[in-house]
Design an enzyme around this catalytic site. Structure first.
Site, PDB file in Angstrom:
ATOM      1  N   ARG A  11    -111.398  42.410 -94.377  1.00 32.28           N
ATOM      2  CA  ARG A  11    -110.940  42.252 -92.986  1.00 32.28           C
ATOM      3  C   ARG A  11    -110.961  40.763 -92.600  1.00 32.28           C
ATOM      4  NH1 ARG A  11    -112.757  39.770 -88.578  1.00 32.28           N
ATOM      5  NH2 ARG A  11    -114.856  40.551 -88.981  1.00 32.28           N
ATOM      6  N   ASP A  12    -112.145  40.167 -92.601  1.00 37.87           N
ATOM      7  CA  ASP A  12    -112.268  38.769 -92.166  1.00 37.87           C
ATOM      8  C   ASP A  12    -111.495  37.858 -93.112  1.00 37.87           C
ATOM      9  OD1 ASP A  12    -113.241  36.500 -90.834  1.00 37.87           O
ATOM     10  OD2 ASP A  12    -115.213  37.370 -90.566  1.00 37.87           O
ATOM     11  N   HIS A 206    -123.782  38.018 -88.956  1.00 35.47           N
ATOM     12  CA  HIS A 206    -122.471  37.697 -89.543  1.00 35.47           C
ATOM     13  C   HIS A 206    -122.324  36.176 -89.471  1.00 35.47           C
ATOM     14  CE1 HIS A 206    -117.981  38.621 -89.877  1.00 35.47           C
ATOM     15  NE2 HIS A 206    -117.958  37.378 -89.432  1.00 35.47           N
ATOM     16  N   CYS A 239    -111.399  33.370 -88.330  1.00 35.15           N
ATOM     17  CA  CYS A 239    -110.661  33.993 -87.226  1.00 35.15           C
ATOM     18  C   CYS A 239    -109.405  33.183 -86.913  1.00 35.15           C
ATOM     19  CB  CYS A 239    -111.558  34.060 -85.980  1.00 35.15           C
ATOM     20  SG  CYS A 239    -110.667  34.632 -84.524  1.00 35.15           S
ATOM     21  N   ASN A 248    -116.552  32.974 -94.544  1.00 37.21           N
ATOM     22  CA  ASN A 248    -117.878  33.603 -94.412  1.00 37.21           C
ATOM     23  C   ASN A 248    -118.780  33.133 -95.552  1.00 37.21           C
ATOM     24  OD1 ASN A 248    -115.730  35.475 -93.388  1.00 37.21           O
ATOM     25  ND2 ASN A 248    -117.511  36.572 -92.642  1.00 37.21           N
TER      26      ASN A 248
HETATM   27  N1  COA Z   1    -102.999  48.839 -82.702  1.00 32.01           N
HETATM   28  C1  COA Z   1    -101.654  48.954 -82.742  1.00 32.01           C
HETATM   29  N2  COA Z   1    -100.855  48.610 -81.717  1.00 32.01           N
HETATM   30  C2  COA Z   1    -101.444  48.143 -80.607  1.00 32.01           C
HETATM   31  C3  COA Z   1    -102.841  47.991 -80.494  1.00 32.01           C
HETATM   32  C4  COA Z   1    -103.633  48.345 -81.613  1.00 32.01           C
HETATM   33  N3  COA Z   1    -104.955  48.201 -81.604  1.00 32.01           N
HETATM   34  N4  COA Z   1    -103.130  47.491 -79.301  1.00 32.01           N
HETATM   35  C5  COA Z   1    -101.974  47.321 -78.644  1.00 32.01           C
HETATM   36  N5  COA Z   1    -100.940  47.710 -79.431  1.00 32.01           N
HETATM   37  C6  COA Z   1     -99.518  47.659 -79.136  1.00 32.01           C
HETATM   38  C7  COA Z   1     -99.173  48.250 -77.802  1.00 32.01           C
HETATM   39  O1  COA Z   1     -98.913  49.620 -77.908  1.00 32.01           O
HETATM   40  C8  COA Z   1     -97.955  47.456 -77.410  1.00 32.01           C
HETATM   41  O2  COA Z   1     -96.840  47.946 -78.153  1.00 32.01           O
HETATM   42  P1  COA Z   1     -95.339  47.875 -77.576  1.00 32.01           P
HETATM   43  O3  COA Z   1     -95.022  46.423 -77.459  1.00 32.01           O
HETATM   44  O4  COA Z   1     -94.549  48.563 -78.639  1.00 32.01           O
HETATM   45  O5  COA Z   1     -95.414  48.587 -76.279  1.00 32.01           O
HETATM   46  C9  COA Z   1     -98.259  46.062 -77.940  1.00 32.01           C
HETATM   47  O6  COA Z   1     -99.172  46.268 -79.031  1.00 32.01           O
HETATM   48  C10 COA Z   1     -98.894  45.146 -76.915  1.00 32.01           C
HETATM   49  O7  COA Z   1     -99.987  45.825 -76.312  1.00 32.01           O
HETATM   50  P2  COA Z   1    -101.006  45.136 -75.292  1.00 32.01           P
HETATM   51  O8  COA Z   1    -101.990  46.154 -74.858  1.00 32.01           O
HETATM   52  O9  COA Z   1    -100.193  44.419 -74.235  1.00 32.01           O
HETATM   53  O10 COA Z   1    -101.756  44.106 -76.211  1.00 32.01           O
HETATM   54  P3  COA Z   1    -101.822  42.526 -76.085  1.00 32.01           P
HETATM   55  O11 COA Z   1    -100.536  41.941 -76.511  1.00 32.01           O
HETATM   56  O12 COA Z   1    -102.410  42.149 -74.784  1.00 32.01           O
HETATM   57  O13 COA Z   1    -102.904  42.198 -77.248  1.00 32.01           O
HETATM   58  C11 COA Z   1    -104.853  42.885 -78.470  1.00 32.01           C
HETATM   59  C12 COA Z   1    -104.244  42.616 -77.107  1.00 32.01           C
HETATM   60  C13 COA Z   1    -106.314  43.120 -78.270  1.00 32.01           C
HETATM   61  C14 COA Z   1    -104.179  44.105 -79.055  1.00 32.01           C
HETATM   62  C15 COA Z   1    -104.586  41.671 -79.404  1.00 32.01           C
HETATM   63  O14 COA Z   1    -104.908  40.479 -78.748  1.00 32.01           O
HETATM   64  C16 COA Z   1    -105.377  41.755 -80.705  1.00 32.01           C
HETATM   65  O15 COA Z   1    -105.098  42.607 -81.541  1.00 32.01           O
HETATM   66  N6  COA Z   1    -106.351  40.890 -80.916  1.00 32.01           N
HETATM   67  C17 COA Z   1    -107.203  40.895 -82.091  1.00 32.01           C
HETATM   68  C18 COA Z   1    -107.017  39.623 -82.826  1.00 32.01           C
HETATM   69  C19 COA Z   1    -107.840  39.635 -84.073  1.00 32.01           C
HETATM   70  O16 COA Z   1    -107.734  40.466 -84.928  1.00 32.01           O
HETATM   71  N7  COA Z   1    -108.674  38.583 -84.215  1.00 32.01           N
HETATM   72  C20 COA Z   1    -109.494  38.401 -85.357  1.00 32.01           C
HETATM   73  C21 COA Z   1    -110.661  39.306 -85.391  1.00 32.01           C
HETATM   74  S1  COA Z   1    -112.082  38.635 -84.643  1.00 32.01           S
HETATM   75 ZN    ZN Z   2    -116.131  36.415 -89.073  1.00 29.59          ZN
END
Ligand code: COA
Ligand code: ZN
Length: 316
Positions: A11-12, A206, A239, A248
């Site tokens: 994942r990371d 972590h 990240c 890591n």
């Molecule tokens: N899995 C799949 N699709 C998802 C989802 C998920 N967990 N969360 C949201 N979506 C989809 C929504 O259904 C929407 O789809 P559409 O455009 O077809 O309608 C779209 O994504 C946008 O949804 P929204 O709720 O507006 O999300 P956002 O754009 O505000 O993003 C997160 C918020 C949390 C989903 C996003 O910022 C994210 O995934 N962040 C994690 C980043 C990461 O992995 N960082 C490293 C790990 S520490």
């Molecule tokens: Zn990490």
């Protein structure tokens, strides 16, 4: 003493690689580490595939991981939608991510920390209403020892958020030094404080090795009574929403250190070093870290006694 090591490279590590890694390589990675004795792996993220295409095959990866006997399958989840997907697939642990630093939370999951806590409450409710097998719900607190956007993160802020997440229903906690700002003194103090605040719930450390203090920080966390650590094979990680974040602590280096100290990890280090070679070859050219695979094991190195015993008695 038994120390738990959780592989998070799948994942990371993979989230830091922009080219799509074939599903077969991901599942090979899982098989290899499972064969070495690793018993908890964070196998993917449930994030929008449009945002991080690397995890667009999350369903296939989880289905494969679930077939590995005795493996605790965890997955990172940033919101309710991610938790719904993880729950449907039957993961063992939902590792929910939010940051102590407000700026990192906004950059990483596009909302305030307060909003992330509220979403976590919805996830806990969803899981408690779920009819089938209930996964553990884990609160992963990013930037717990510093943030490359905001700088210092106070222990007070971490303790407050950890208590909020406990109250919201977290079964376990992960404290993450997302950007490698921690030092052993800060680590020992913070983990002692959080451990005494939270009571008996499991806490995982972590660490990223960005500033070469990763393993020193593990020693400090051990002194604070922590017995569960995340790590990534070949130190791959970082990240994408934290400027300057890098890998890591390397799983194989961590196993080497702990086993040298007589602490039982249940992991076959010789096999793990071979697995690193196999996986790095399959992944291609990326920034790998870790030294034990390059230097080789010291002459006369032996696995901790407890591990030799547990390996001859049962396969863990
Ligand atoms: N899995 C799949 N699709 C998802 C989802 C998920 N967990 N969360 C949201 N979506 C989809 C929504 O259904 C929407 O789809 P559409 O455009 O077809 O309608 C779209 O994504 C946008 O949804 P929204 O709720 O507006 O999300 P956002 O754009 O505000 O993003 C997160 C918020 C949390 C989903 C996003 O910022 C994210 O995934 N962040 C994690 C980043 C990461 O992995 N960082 C490293 C790990 S520490
Ligand atoms: Zn990490």
């Amino acid at each position: 003493m038994i120390i738990k090591i959780n592989e998070v490279g799948t994942r990371d590590g993979l989230q830091s690689i922009s080219t799509f890694i074939p599903t077969a390589v991901k599942t090979l990675w899982l098989d290899e580490e499972h064969a070495c004795g690793v018993r908890e792996i964070e196998v993917c993220s449930f994030v929008p595939p449009k945002l991080i295409p690397q995890f667009s095959d999350a369903t296939d990866v989880v289905e494969h991981a679930k077939r590995l006997s005795g493996l605790t399958v965890s997955a990172l989840v940033p919101n309710l939608k991610g938790a719904q997907r993880a729950l449907e697939l039957g993961v063992d642990k939902i590792n929910y991510v939010l940051s102590v630093s407000e700026s990192h939370n906004l950059a990483n999951v596009r909302r305030t920390t307060k909003e992330s806590v509220a979403d976590f409450e919805r996830i806990v409710a969803l899981v408690s209403e779920h009819q089938g097998k209930k996964p553990k719900v884990v609160a992963g607190l990013s930037t717990a020892l510093g943030c490359t956007i905001e700088g210092k993160v106070t222990h007070e802020a971490v303790r407050t958020l950890a208590l909020l997440m406990l109250k919201a229903g977290a079964d376990e906690m992960i404290l993450a030094d997302t950007v490698g700002y921690a030092d052993p003194k800060a680590v020992k103090q913070l983990f002692q404080q959080v451990k005494s605040d939270l009571g008996p719930i499991p806490i995982t450390a972590h660490f990223h090795d960005t500033r070469a203090l990763g393993l020193a920080n593990v020693c400090a966390a051990l002194e604070a009574g922590i017995d569960s650590f995340d790590a990534s094979l070949a130190g791959l990680g970082g990240c994408p929403y934290a400027p300057g974040a890098s890998g890591n602590i390397a799983t194989e280096d961590l196993v080497f250190m702990l086993e040298s100290m007589g602490l039982n990890t249940g992991i076959d280090l010789t096999k793990l070093i071979k697995a690193r070679q196999t996986i790095c070859q399959a992944l291609g050219d990326h920034p790998y870290h870790g030294t034990i695979a390059k230097a080789g094991l010291p002459i006369g190195f032996e696995l901790s006694q407890s591990q030799s015993q547990s390996q001859s008695q049962s396969p863990h």
